[in-house]
Enzyme design. Sequence first.
Site, PDB file in Angstrom:
ATOM      1  N   CYS A 152       5.413  20.522  -5.104  1.00 54.02           N
ATOM      2  CA  CYS A 152       6.528  19.902  -5.814  1.00 54.02           C
ATOM      3  C   CYS A 152       7.664  20.908  -6.044  1.00 54.02           C
ATOM      4  O   CYS A 152       7.414  22.008  -6.568  1.00 54.02           O
ATOM      5  CB  CYS A 152       6.015  19.378  -7.158  1.00 54.02           C
ATOM      6  SG  CYS A 152       7.308  18.635  -8.163  1.00 54.02           S
ATOM      7  N   HIS A 208       0.815  -1.221   0.000  1.00 60.52           N
ATOM      8  CA  HIS A 208       0.000   0.000   0.000  1.00 60.52           C
ATOM      9  C   HIS A 208       0.849   1.272   0.000  1.00 60.52           C
ATOM     10  O   HIS A 208       0.399   2.325   0.431  1.00 60.52           O
ATOM     11  CB  HIS A 208      -0.951  -0.005   1.203  1.00 60.52           C
ATOM     12  CG  HIS A 208      -2.011  -1.063   1.105  1.00 60.52           C
ATOM     13  ND1 HIS A 208      -2.585  -1.657   2.200  1.00 60.52           N
ATOM     14  CD2 HIS A 208      -2.584  -1.648   0.026  1.00 60.52           C
ATOM     15  CE1 HIS A 208      -3.477  -2.556   1.803  1.00 60.52           C
ATOM     16  NE2 HIS A 208      -3.489  -2.576   0.488  1.00 60.52           N
ATOM     17  N   GLY A 234      -0.845  -9.757  12.285  1.00 54.95           N
ATOM     18  CA  GLY A 234      -1.344  -8.398  12.473  1.00 54.95           C
ATOM     19  C   GLY A 234      -2.350  -7.927  11.452  1.00 54.95           C
ATOM     20  O   GLY A 234      -2.502  -6.727  11.259  1.00 54.95           O
TER      21      GLY A 234
HETATM   22  P1  NAD Z   1      -6.723  -3.847  10.687  1.00 52.10           P
HETATM   23  O1  NAD Z   1      -6.553  -2.545  11.341  1.00 52.10           O
HETATM   24  O2  NAD Z   1      -7.942  -4.118   9.918  1.00 52.10           O
HETATM   25  O3  NAD Z   1      -6.615  -5.045  11.781  1.00 52.10           O
HETATM   26  C1  NAD Z   1      -5.570  -5.152  12.706  1.00 52.10           C
HETATM   27  C2  NAD Z   1      -5.295  -6.639  12.990  1.00 52.10           C
HETATM   28  O4  NAD Z   1      -4.170  -6.719  13.845  1.00 52.10           O
HETATM   29  C3  NAD Z   1      -6.439  -7.383  13.710  1.00 52.10           C
HETATM   30  O5  NAD Z   1      -6.570  -8.671  13.150  1.00 52.10           O
HETATM   31  C4  NAD Z   1      -5.940  -7.476  15.154  1.00 52.10           C
HETATM   32  O6  NAD Z   1      -6.430  -8.618  15.845  1.00 52.10           O
HETATM   33  C5  NAD Z   1      -4.445  -7.586  14.924  1.00 52.10           C
HETATM   34  N1  NAD Z   1      -3.633  -7.127  16.060  1.00 52.10           N
HETATM   35  C6  NAD Z   1      -3.899  -6.165  16.967  1.00 52.10           C
HETATM   36  N2  NAD Z   1      -2.873  -6.051  17.833  1.00 52.10           N
HETATM   37  C7  NAD Z   1      -1.929  -6.953  17.443  1.00 52.10           C
HETATM   38  C8  NAD Z   1      -0.643  -7.299  17.934  1.00 52.10           C
HETATM   39  N3  NAD Z   1      -0.105  -6.696  19.002  1.00 52.10           N
HETATM   40  N4  NAD Z   1       0.048  -8.275  17.288  1.00 52.10           N
HETATM   41  C9  NAD Z   1      -0.483  -8.907  16.202  1.00 52.10           C
HETATM   42  N5  NAD Z   1      -1.701  -8.609  15.710  1.00 52.10           N
HETATM   43  C10 NAD Z   1      -2.412  -7.646  16.315  1.00 52.10           C
HETATM   44  O7  NAD Z   1      -5.400  -4.047   9.845  1.00 52.10           O
HETATM   45  P2  NAD Z   1      -5.159  -4.608   8.400  1.00 52.10           P
HETATM   46  O8  NAD Z   1      -5.779  -5.959   8.237  1.00 52.10           O
HETATM   47  O9  NAD Z   1      -3.697  -4.477   8.187  1.00 52.10           O
HETATM   48  O10 NAD Z   1      -5.955  -3.616   7.406  1.00 52.10           O
HETATM   49  C11 NAD Z   1      -5.965  -2.202   7.524  1.00 52.10           C
HETATM   50  C12 NAD Z   1      -5.305  -1.423   6.376  1.00 52.10           C
HETATM   51  O11 NAD Z   1      -4.799  -0.148   6.818  1.00 52.10           O
HETATM   52  C13 NAD Z   1      -4.062  -2.105   5.875  1.00 52.10           C
HETATM   53  O12 NAD Z   1      -3.787  -1.674   4.598  1.00 52.10           O
HETATM   54  C14 NAD Z   1      -3.033  -1.563   6.864  1.00 52.10           C
HETATM   55  O13 NAD Z   1      -1.739  -1.808   6.579  1.00 52.10           O
HETATM   56  C15 NAD Z   1      -3.398  -0.078   6.877  1.00 52.10           C
HETATM   57  N6  NAD Z   1      -2.917   0.521   8.148  1.00 52.10           N
HETATM   58  C16 NAD Z   1      -1.572   0.616   8.303  1.00 52.10           C
HETATM   59  C17 NAD Z   1      -1.058   1.070   9.487  1.00 52.10           C
HETATM   60  C18 NAD Z   1       0.444   1.131   9.604  1.00 52.10           C
HETATM   61  O14 NAD Z   1       1.137   1.412   8.607  1.00 52.10           O
HETATM   62  N7  NAD Z   1       0.993   0.846  10.784  1.00 52.10           N
HETATM   63  C19 NAD Z   1      -1.891   1.439  10.542  1.00 52.10           C
HETATM   64  C20 NAD Z   1      -3.297   1.366  10.338  1.00 52.10           C
HETATM   65  C21 NAD Z   1      -3.787   0.881   9.120  1.00 52.10           C
END
Ligand code: NAD
Length: 251
Positions: free
Chosen positions: A149, A120, A189
């Site tokens: 830019c 993403h 995650g």
């Molecule tokens: P999501 O937010 O839908 O779900 C989070 C998942 O992580 C859940 O299944 C939950 O049970 C699990 N989780 C929570 N705490 C955890 C831990 N300590 N260890 C392991 N697992 C844990 O996330 P998604 O499925 O990745 O989808 C959301 C979209 O938004 C994706 O594209 C995601 O990458 C993006 N996003 C990215 C970030 C980031 O870059 N850190 C943050 C928020 C959302």
Amino acid sequence: MNPDPIQSAADIIAEKKNLLIFTGAGVSVESGIPPFRGAGGLWNKVNPDFFEIDHFMRHPVESWERIRSIFYDLWGKCAPNAAHLAFAELEKMGVAFSLVTQNIDNLHQAAGSKNVIEFHGTLGRLRCTRCSFAGPPTRDLLAGNPPSCPKCAALLKPDIVFFGEGIPEHAMDQSFADAESCSVCLVSGTTGEVMPACMVPHTAKRRGAIVIEVNPEESAFTGHITDIYIRGKAGEIMPRLLEEIKKRLAE
Ligand code: NAD
């Protein structure tokens, strides 16, 4: 198969070695970055419209105020956690050959992972909405309101995939090629609900890979394609799993 899922996962990963790691927002929760869904999730604070490309293009000043404060000021202070470090170590050891992440926070690279596919996109680059300029989010560029830019003065955007945009071609092709060639897919995650990213582990499974999942809660993969489910936080489970893999490789 060993009835302890960590032991059993370590047996398989150490034996096959050909590991693809697939991560989502949950692996960064222990670094202080909230996931989208669930308690404390971003969706409870920010209207999802904020992530629509049309909304961004129509309201660049307002959008950039939020992007700057959430993504760069807040998330920018976060550091990799024990899970990011364990994933990087698995690559260094020659066990994991690729890591596909849905995350945009750059924490896998900060932990030392090299072969990272950012499905993403990334906050670690700004891209011009008109010309071919792309570069790091320097303090000077981010200070613009909205950032513009340095080549053509058009609007800059973080190089992430907004709703309404396509997945970068290279990320898409390489992720699915890696899914087709891995023997084990370690998923952590992620709810497994975001398309088309969630098809990466499905593809691995269809091509005969064993799917191992680390998540405190069950996901759309659990009970369907997950072969070994390890319930728990990535930052707690991954160092233990890494130690077990190391023991086996040293034998
Ligand atoms: P999501 O937010 O839908 O779900 C989070 C998942 O992580 C859940 O299944 C939950 O049970 C699990 N989780 C929570 N705490 C955890 C831990 N300590 N260890 C392991 N697992 C844990 O996330 P998604 O499925 O990745 O989808 C959301 C979209 O938004 C994706 O594209 C995601 O990458 C993006 N996003 C990215 C970030 C980031 O870059 N850190 C943050 C928020 C959302």
